[in-house]
Design a protein around this motif. Structure first.
Motif, PDB file in Angstrom:
ATOM      1  N   UNK A  99       1.017  -1.266  -0.168  1.00 53.40           N
ATOM      2  CA  UNK A  99       0.081   0.069  -0.102  1.00 53.40           C
ATOM      3  C   UNK A  99       0.944   1.467   0.167  1.00 53.40           C
ATOM      4  N   UNK A 100       0.889   1.571  -0.914  1.00 53.41           N
ATOM      5  CA  UNK A 100       1.238   3.170  -0.457  1.00 53.41           C
ATOM      6  C   UNK A 100       1.283   4.487   0.378  1.00 53.41           C
ATOM      7  N   UNK A 101       2.407   4.890   0.895  1.00 55.19           N
ATOM      8  CA  UNK A 101       2.774   5.874   2.471  1.00 55.19           C
ATOM      9  C   UNK A 101       1.713   6.441   2.082  1.00 55.19           C
ATOM     10  N   UNK A 102       1.543   7.264   3.186  1.00 58.32           N
ATOM     11  CA  UNK A 102       0.736   8.655   3.557  1.00 58.32           C
ATOM     12  C   UNK A 102       0.966  10.106   2.611  1.00 58.32           C
ATOM     13  N   UNK A 103       2.149  10.050   2.678  1.00 56.15           N
ATOM     14  CA  UNK A 103       3.071  10.930   1.633  1.00 56.15           C
ATOM     15  C   UNK A 103       2.424  10.715  -0.109  1.00 56.15           C
ATOM     16  N   UNK A 104       2.413   9.190  -0.380  1.00 60.37           N
ATOM     17  CA  UNK A 104       2.053   9.248  -1.794  1.00 60.37           C
ATOM     18  C   UNK A 104       0.838   9.625  -1.403  1.00 60.37           C
ATOM     19  N   UNK A 105      -0.159   8.965  -1.334  1.00 61.19           N
ATOM     20  CA  UNK A 105      -1.124   9.908  -1.182  1.00 61.19           C
ATOM     21  C   UNK A 105      -1.629  11.146  -0.737  1.00 61.19           C
ATOM     22  N   UNK A 106      -0.825  12.013  -0.367  1.00 64.30           N
ATOM     23  CA  UNK A 106      -0.782  13.470  -0.104  1.00 64.30           C
ATOM     24  C   UNK A 106      -0.368  13.707  -1.567  1.00 64.30           C
ATOM     25  N   UNK A 107       0.584  13.786  -1.672  1.00 66.64           N
ATOM     26  CA  UNK A 107       1.031  13.971  -3.118  1.00 66.64           C
ATOM     27  C   UNK A 107      -0.031  14.427  -4.791  1.00 66.64           C
ATOM     28  N   UNK A 108      -0.944  12.812  -4.050  1.00 69.09           N
ATOM     29  CA  UNK A 108      -2.089  12.195  -4.933  1.00 69.09           C
ATOM     30  C   UNK A 108      -2.739  13.413  -5.204  1.00 69.09           C
ATOM     31  N   UNK A 124      -6.592  18.088  -6.439  1.00 68.10           N
ATOM     32  CA  UNK A 124      -6.430  19.057  -6.672  1.00 68.10           C
ATOM     33  C   UNK A 124      -5.765  20.466  -7.750  1.00 68.10           C
ATOM     34  N   UNK A 125      -5.193  20.458  -7.530  1.00 70.81           N
ATOM     35  CA  UNK A 125      -4.298  21.696  -8.646  1.00 70.81           C
ATOM     36  C   UNK A 125      -4.682  21.274 -10.069  1.00 70.81           C
ATOM     37  N   UNK A 126      -5.332  19.936 -10.464  1.00 68.68           N
ATOM     38  CA  UNK A 126      -5.283  19.385 -11.286  1.00 68.68           C
ATOM     39  C   UNK A 126      -6.672  20.023 -12.350  1.00 68.68           C
ATOM     40  N   UNK A 127      -7.479  20.066 -10.913  1.00 67.86           N
ATOM     41  CA  UNK A 127      -8.645  21.042 -11.611  1.00 67.86           C
ATOM     42  C   UNK A 127      -8.203  22.295 -11.830  1.00 67.86           C
ATOM     43  N   UNK A 128      -7.839  22.782 -11.571  1.00 66.53           N
ATOM     44  CA  UNK A 128      -7.405  24.150 -11.687  1.00 66.53           C
ATOM     45  C   UNK A 128      -6.494  24.109 -13.535  1.00 66.53           C
ATOM     46  N   UNK A 129      -5.641  23.134 -13.226  1.00 66.55           N
ATOM     47  CA  UNK A 129      -5.026  23.459 -14.715  1.00 66.55           C
ATOM     48  C   UNK A 129      -6.198  22.942 -15.895  1.00 66.55           C
ATOM     49  N   UNK A 130      -7.416  22.252 -15.753  1.00 67.04           N
ATOM     50  CA  UNK A 130      -8.485  21.473 -16.303  1.00 67.04           C
ATOM     51  C   UNK A 130      -9.210  22.728 -17.117  1.00 67.04           C
ATOM     52  N   UNK A 131      -8.973  23.152 -16.107  1.00 69.33           N
ATOM     53  CA  UNK A 131     -10.468  24.435 -16.628  1.00 69.33           C
ATOM     54  C   UNK A 131      -9.416  25.345 -17.026  1.00 69.33           C
ATOM     55  N   UNK A 169      -5.170  22.976   5.498  1.00 71.09           N
ATOM     56  CA  UNK A 169      -6.577  24.298   6.487  1.00 71.09           C
ATOM     57  C   UNK A 169      -7.358  25.135   5.144  1.00 71.09           C
ATOM     58  N   UNK A 170      -6.316  25.819   4.749  1.00 74.66           N
ATOM     59  CA  UNK A 170      -6.348  26.464   3.792  1.00 74.66           C
ATOM     60  C   UNK A 170      -6.683  25.503   2.150  1.00 74.66           C
ATOM     61  N   UNK A 171      -5.969  25.024   1.265  1.00 72.89           N
ATOM     62  CA  UNK A 171      -5.785  23.993   0.488  1.00 72.89           C
ATOM     63  C   UNK A 171      -7.041  23.201   0.299  1.00 72.89           C
ATOM     64  N   UNK A 172      -7.376  23.205   1.978  1.00 74.24           N
ATOM     65  CA  UNK A 172      -9.401  22.455   1.429  1.00 74.24           C
ATOM     66  C   UNK A 172     -10.189  23.641   1.218  1.00 74.24           C
ATOM     67  N   UNK A 173     -10.021  24.701   2.091  1.00 76.47           N
ATOM     68  CA  UNK A 173     -10.505  26.110   1.590  1.00 76.47           C
ATOM     69  C   UNK A 173     -11.117  25.813  -0.057  1.00 76.47           C
ATOM     70  N   UNK A 174      -9.043  25.962  -0.104  1.00 81.49           N
ATOM     71  CA  UNK A 174      -9.549  26.465  -1.707  1.00 81.49           C
ATOM     72  C   UNK A 174     -10.190  25.102  -2.290  1.00 81.49           C
ATOM     73  N   UNK A 175     -10.170  23.534  -2.102  1.00 85.81           N
ATOM     74  CA  UNK A 175     -10.953  23.651  -3.045  1.00 85.81           C
ATOM     75  C   UNK A 175     -12.953  23.308  -3.111  1.00 85.81           C
ATOM     76  N   UNK A 207     -10.468  15.727  -0.873  1.00 91.37           N
ATOM     77  CA  UNK A 207     -11.064  15.548  -0.066  1.00 91.37           C
ATOM     78  C   UNK A 207     -10.801  14.070   1.099  1.00 91.37           C
ATOM     79  N   UNK A 208     -10.997  13.622   1.015  1.00 92.65           N
ATOM     80  CA  UNK A 208     -10.924  12.096   1.319  1.00 92.65           C
ATOM     81  C   UNK A 208      -9.864  11.922   1.570  1.00 92.65           C
TER      82      UNK A 208
END
Length: 509
Positions: free
Chosen positions: A1-10, A15-22, A73-79, A175-176
């Motif tokens: 199973x990937x480490x928590x840091x890998x899930x954080x990277x994902x 998150x940033x990918x949503x802005x790039x797609x738009x 916190x600010x990242x999730x506010x942005x999402x 978010x999850x």
């Protein structure tokens, strides 16, 4: 199973990918939403520019707030705010409602983008940070490439509104993953007090300059709104420097610029991204309006660029750890300059594989060598606790570079086009009504619609079209050559960097 840091990277990638797609797919949706909402051309322009305006104006605030109140916190506010704004865009019943939604998307993106990079820098150690940033930049490139393709399919088979609703399931995944695996981080030297003076001056400064540059072409440089906005913008940024120097907890710590590496890396960003922005703005116009590519073909013609970025991202992310920052930041922009020179070579017609394909491949390789080392160098030039504001500064510089470049090079393009096309039209002996009608259309340059001019016969119409196309190509070549000079200048800046960010034995390959 990937480490928590890998899930954080994902999570940061999605998150940033949503802005790039738009940022890429909305351009594909413009014709459909224009027809559905009965929008004017000015409305359509603001659908694009409202997003860029607020993202560029507030990205420093987003980075600073992440450092102060917690990057997660600010990242999730942005999402959440970006997703809510996306829903508003999808439900918009008028152009003005859509423009407001796009502006709110820009505000959400201003918290998302710097937060994602700052979280990566706080999560990964020195040995892994370069590769993690390389992975982030590579997936960012591939999402930008997927955007026009997936968006085009949604527009064709569902609706342009589905382009905005696509962000809802992506945000749910972010978010999850964030709530489950992402650790909070902040700058312990900052207090919970917001530097409101700095935030207001940054918004007024960047917002004023962006507004002035966007309104310069339609209103003219002498228009009081343009002059006033630019005056307010420049004055506010000058005041920002004074206020931030005296503030106890500044939003923008000017001490960052005591780092020679940080300062030079941002100058390199300004020059190189200005050159790149000109390409991304003008090449589709050339391909569609002069070379007569279909819109899908024009998008495919640029596809090698993000694919090369994606394929080489992890390799380039490790370059700083192997050879330091100076070599890739010298070679990469120099190769990109060669790609720009190749873009200045094609005329009208010819095979894509011998005209435009070499240019996009060389430019893509040059940017692939540059982007991840540049980001790593910027983030490594400051203490990790200042990662959010450092990311915000660099992102703001990249976006301001594009706005400046399109405004300045747009003037060069227009004047060169005008100087080439009018003498050729003078030699065609057009009737006064026909010439008047064509002159009204000339500000559109290669987008002139000659079918609206009924007072010229088919042979004259063909001759006028040839004159317009050749004048545009001539102006396009000059602009590409000028952009190449900017890229060469950025390579010189890269050569002036100290290899202070080069690895020691503690950093692995």
């Amino acid at each position: 199973m990937p480490s928590p840091s890998r899930w954080t990277l994902a999570a940061t990638i999605l998150g940033s990918g949503m802005t790039f797609i738009d940022g890429t797919v909305v351009n594909v949706a413009l014709p459909a939403l224009q027809a559905d909402l009965h929008a004017t051309i000015t409305d359509v322009q603001w659908v694009v520019e409202a997003y860029a305006l607020f993202l560029g104006a507030l990205i420093l605030v987003g980075g600073s707030m992440g450092d102060q109140f917690g990057r997660k916190r600010v990242f999730l506010l942005g999402v959440l705010s970006f997703t809510a704004a996306s829903i508003l865009c999808g439900l918009a019943a008028s152009p003005h409602a859509l423009i407001v939604g796009r502006a709110l998307q820009g505000i959400g993106a201003a918290f998302l983008v710097p937060g994602s990079l700052a979280i990566i820098s706080a999560t990964f150690g020195d040995a892994e940070r370069g590769r993690a940033i390389g992975t982030w930049s590579g997936f960012s490139a591939i999402t930008a490439a997927i955007g026009p393709v997936s968006g085009g399919w949604l527009i064709e088979h569902v609706s342009w509104r589905a382009v905005f609703f696509l962000n809802v399931p992506l945000a749910a995944i972010v978010l999850v993953l964030s709530l489950r695996f992402m650790n909070e981080s902040r700058d312990p030297s900052r207090t919970a007090r917001i530097d409101w003076s700095g935030a207001i001056l940054a918004v007024l400064g960047l917002g004023g300059i962006v507004f002035g540059l966007l309104e310069w072409p339609p209103l003219g440089a002498g228009d009081p709104r343009v002059f006033g906005a630019l005056t307010v913008g420049v004055s506010s940024l000058l005041a920002l420097a004074v206020v931030e120097r005296r503030a106890r907890n500044p939003m923008l710590p000017l001490d960052l610029f005591r780092s020679r590496t940080f300062t030079l890396a941002n100058v390199l960003t300004l020059l190189l991204y200005a050159a790149l922005s000109v390409v991304l703005f003008l090449v589709p116009l050339n391909l569609i309006q002069v070379q007569h590519y279909a819109a899908t073909e024009a998008g495919a013609a640029l596809l090698p660029f993000p694919l090369i970025m994606f394929a080489l991202s992890r390799w380039s992310g490790g370059l700083v750890a192997r050879v330091g920052g100076r070599l890739p930041l010298t070679v990469g922009p120099a190769v990109a300059a060669l790609g720009l020179v190749l873009y200045a070579r094609p005329g009208i017609g010819g095979s894509y594989w011998t005209s435009f394909f070499p240019a996009v491949v060389v430019l893509g390789f040059g940017m692939a060598v540059t982007v991840a080392p540049l980001t790593t160098t910027v983030m490594g030039a400051v203490d990790r606790q200042h990662a959010g504001v450092a990311s915000g500064v660099n992102n703001a510089v990249a976006r301001i570079a594009g706005l400046l470049a399109i405004a300045v090079f747009g003037v060069l393009l227009a004047r060169t086009f005008d100087g080439r096309v009018r003498p050729r039209l003078d030699r065609l002996a057009l009737s006064p009504p026909a010439r008047t009608a064509i002159d009204r259309e000339l500000p559109k340059m290669a987008g002139v619609r000659l079918e609206t001019v009924s007072s010229i016969d088919p042979p004259q119409r063909a001759a006028v079209r040839e004159a317009i196309d050749e004048a545009f190509v001539s102006a396009f070549r000059l602009v590409m050559a000028a952009a190449a000079i900017l890229a060469i200048a950025s390579a010189a800046i890269g050569g002036a960097l100290r290899n202070s960010s080069a690895p020691t034995s503690q950093i692995g390959p």
